[in-house]
Design an enzyme around this catalytic site. Structure first.
Site, PDB file in Angstrom:
ATOM      1  N   TRP A 181      -2.772  -5.223  -6.458  1.00  0.00           N
ATOM      2  CA  TRP A 181      -3.949  -4.880  -6.424  1.00  0.00           C
ATOM      3  C   TRP A 181      -4.939  -5.861  -6.461  1.00  0.00           C
ATOM      4  O   TRP A 181      -5.893  -5.761  -5.717  1.00  0.00           O
ATOM      5  CB  TRP A 181      -4.178  -3.802  -7.517  1.00  0.00           C
TER       6      TRP A 181
ATOM      7  N   ASP B  87     -10.904  -5.147 -12.993  1.00  0.00           N
ATOM      8  CA  ASP B  87     -10.464  -3.624 -12.604  1.00  0.00           C
ATOM      9  C   ASP B  87      -9.212  -3.393 -13.686  1.00  0.00           C
ATOM     10  O   ASP B  87      -8.112  -3.843 -13.826  1.00  0.00           O
ATOM     11  CB  ASP B  87      -9.449  -3.981 -11.204  1.00  0.00           C
TER      12      ASP B  87
ATOM     13  N   LYS C 217      -5.016   7.571 -14.014  1.00  0.00           N
ATOM     14  CA  LYS C 217      -4.006   7.202 -14.862  1.00  0.00           C
ATOM     15  C   LYS C 217      -4.390   7.738 -16.370  1.00  0.00           C
ATOM     16  O   LYS C 217      -3.525   8.513 -16.697  1.00  0.00           O
ATOM     17  CB  LYS C 217      -3.733   5.577 -14.956  1.00  0.00           C
TER      18      LYS C 217
HETATM   19  N1  PMP Z   1      -6.118  -0.898  -8.824  1.00  0.00           N
HETATM   20  C1  PMP Z   1      -5.223  -0.660  -9.672  1.00  0.00           C
HETATM   21  C2  PMP Z   1      -4.935  -1.541 -10.847  1.00  0.00           C
HETATM   22  C3  PMP Z   1      -4.377   0.449  -9.476  1.00  0.00           C
HETATM   23  O1  PMP Z   1      -3.439   0.570 -10.018  1.00  0.00           O
HETATM   24  C4  PMP Z   1      -4.808   1.411  -8.068  1.00  0.00           C
HETATM   25  C5  PMP Z   1      -4.034   2.399  -7.914  1.00  0.00           C
HETATM   26  N2  PMP Z   1      -2.887   2.817  -8.331  1.00  0.00           N
HETATM   27  C6  PMP Z   1      -6.161   0.972  -7.448  1.00  0.00           C
HETATM   28  C7  PMP Z   1      -6.572  -0.217  -7.984  1.00  0.00           C
HETATM   29  C8  PMP Z   1      -6.490   1.789  -6.350  1.00  0.00           C
HETATM   30  O2  PMP Z   1      -7.088   3.021  -6.727  1.00  0.00           O
HETATM   31  P1  PMP Z   1      -7.321   4.153  -5.838  1.00  0.00           P
HETATM   32  O3  PMP Z   1      -6.281   4.814  -5.496  1.00  0.00           O
HETATM   33  O4  PMP Z   1      -8.266   5.052  -6.934  1.00  0.00           O
HETATM   34  O5  PMP Z   1      -8.379   3.480  -4.788  1.00  0.00           O
END
Ligand code: PMP
Length: 348
Positions: A89, A159, A183
């Site tokens: 991510w 994040d 989550k």
């Molecule tokens: N950052 C992290 C740490 C994540 O776990 C996720 C999704 N699993 C995201 C960003 C992306 O999130 P979204 O699908 O809400 O765009």
């Protein structure tokens, strides 16, 4: 998982919210009923995370992924951002930031397959950096910071999508902290942004309004129609967590759940191998693999048959991933630990 109590409450109120004869999804977002929901979600998060008065809480759409773009669009503008990259991510955040300015990856463990986190003393921040960005828990690799990143004068942006509300954090450390809700906070479709007021003044003029933190803050997250249903569920999750002693109490439970799973891995005589280094082991996403890919697949399939679902690792990493967010009860983890012992006996 969402807490079963929350889903039951939502079911009870689905057709008639607060006895008004309509669903929360059917009433105006400008109505006092929805206003109350928004205030409850915000005050719940403020209490749970001890958000200081210097910070605003915003409810956005577009997921955490939109934040990968919005942050550089609002705060980078041709300058340099430091990024600490501890997983997949964080890498995606870099790609988006590079479209708006230059990125200095000041630390990464990519060559080692993203298994660990930097020591506090190891990081050297770029003196003129607009901000430093990091991911407190990398959901795919199961790598979590065991401390909060502190960067002196450099604004810290985090994040926290997959570990927010799992433990206390000190929001004073952050210029901006964001989390996709799906989550620990609620359903997908809501992204929570906690932003220090002084950052709002840095938003450049001419920013597209829907991507402008200042405009969104001035409109109390209602620049356009917000995700009313999602914010409603967030308000219920906050209430649920507050009734259970908040983040201090849930942290103890999360520690116990993670301890139980990691000790099953460590005591398996090498049948199960954890992905993350010990100091970086996530309490939310426990990642491991079996002696070969065939056994990984067999494990996930047999676990599914035994009622333990969602264990197949992310396609980027393979192996097994047990996501044990706040709403997963200890019994769920114990069932998995029991299955792991039994599976390794049969196949080890
Ligand atoms: N950052 C992290 C740490 C994540 O776990 C996720 C999704 N699993 C995201 C960003 C992306 O999130 P979204 O699908 O809400 O765009």
């Amino acid at each position: 998982m969402l807490p079963t109590d929350v889903l039951q409450r939502a079911r009870e109120e689905l057709l008639s919210f607060n006895g008004i004869g309509m669903s929360i999804m059917e009433i105006s977002h400008r109505s006092r009923h929805f206003r109350g929901v928004l205030e409850k979600a915000e005050s719940g998060l403020r209490e749970l995370l001890s958000v200081p008065d210097t910070h605003r809480i915003l409810f956005l759409q577009g997921g955490a992924s939109l934040q990968f773009s919005m942050i550089p669009m609002n705060f980078l503008a041709g300058a340099t951002a430091d990024h600490v990259v501890t997983g997949a991510w964080g890498k995606k955040a870099v790609v988006e930031a590079q479209k708006c300015g230059s990125v200095n990856i000041i630390w990464t463990d990519q060559a080692n397959g993203f298994r660990t986190i930097p020591d506090r003393e190891e990081l050297r921040f770029t003196p003129e950096a607009a901000y430093v960005h990091y991911t407190s828990n990398e959901t795919i690799e199961g790598v979590e910071f065991d401390h909060e990143l502190v960067a002196g004068g450099t604004p810290v942006i985090c994040d926290a999508s997959s570990d927010i509300l799992s433990k206390p954090i000190d929001l004073e450390n952050y210029a901006l902290l964001y989390a996709g809700a799906q989550k620990n906070i609620g359903p997908s479709g809501v992204c929570v942004v906690i932003i220090r007021e002084d950052m709002l003044a840095r938003v450049p003029a001419g920013q597209a309004s829907s991507l402008d933190y200042r405009a969104i803050a001035e409109a109390d997250s209602m620049l356009n129609t917000p995700n009313t249903w999602g914010i409603y569920i967030v308000s219920l999750v906050c209430e649920w967590l507050l009734e259970r002693g908040g983040v201090v109490a849930i942290e103890q439970q999360n520690k116990a759940k993670a301890r139980s799973l990691y000790s099953a891995i460590d005591s398996s005589d090498g049948f199960y191998t954890g992905h993350a280094a010990r100091n970086a082991r996530s309490r939310m996403n426990v990642t491991f693999h079996l002696p070969d890919d065939r056994l990984d697949a067999q494990f996930a399939a047999e676990a599914e048959d035994a009622g333990l679902s969602g264990l197949k690792g992310h396609r980027v990493l393979g192996g097994i991933r047990a996501s044990i967010y706040n709403a997963m009860p200890l019994e769920g983890v114990e069932a998995l630990v029991g299955f792991m012992g039994e599976f390794s006996k049969r196949n080890g």
